[in-house]
Enzyme design. Structure first.
Site, PDB file in Angstrom:
ATOM      1  N   CYS A   1     -41.094  37.594   1.241  1.00  0.00           N
ATOM      2  CA  CYS A   1     -42.386  36.870   1.054  1.00  0.00           C
ATOM      3  C   CYS A   1     -42.801  36.481  -0.316  1.00  0.00           C
ATOM      4  CB  CYS A   1     -43.379  37.448   1.594  1.00  0.00           C
ATOM      5  SG  CYS A   1     -45.148  36.936   1.039  1.00  0.00           S
TER       6      CYS A   1
ATOM      7  N   CYS B   1     -46.071  37.740  -1.614  1.00  0.00           N
ATOM      8  CA  CYS B   1     -46.142  39.191  -1.623  1.00  0.00           C
ATOM      9  C   CYS B   1     -45.338  39.848  -2.907  1.00  0.00           C
ATOM     10  CB  CYS B   1     -45.211  39.681  -0.365  1.00  0.00           C
ATOM     11  SG  CYS B   1     -45.875  39.191   1.197  1.00  0.00           S
TER      12      CYS B   1
END
Length: 103
Positions: free
Chosen positions: A24, A27
């Site tokens: 991600c 993230c």
């Protein structure tokens, strides 16, 4: 992992849990922000990272549908949650509002 996670969130300190995934992009962007937050708050709160791919049960239990999702636990209870990347000042404000951590 589940029993140790329960022990972690039952801590006397507030616990900010970051549900993330290695694949991600947002993230990855949140990681250095959380490191800065940890540096600023020291031992006043815990910050825990949970990889949803390795801990799918926890992600399902807390209804994490997108990453990153942060959940703030106070005495084992979720008191705040937010998906997406937040800035350091916003995270510090959440910690202050929900736990009185002044920075």
């Amino acid at each position: 992992m589940k029993s140790s996670f329960n022990n972690i969130i039952q801590s006397e300190k507030v616990v900010l849990v970051d549900f993330f995934a290695t694949w991600c992009g947002p993230c990855q962007a949140l990681m250095p922000i959380l490191k800065d937050v940890k540096t600023e708050i020291g031992d006043a709160a815990k910050i825990v990272k949970i990889d949803i791919d390795k801990n799918n049960e926890l992600a399902v239990k807390y209804q994490v549908r997108s990453v990153p999702t942060m959940i703030l636990f106070v005495d084992g209870e979720p008191k705040w949650r937010q998906s997406g990347v937040l800035q350091k000042s916003d995270i510090l404000n959440v910690l202050n509002v929900h736990s009185g951590i002044a920075v």
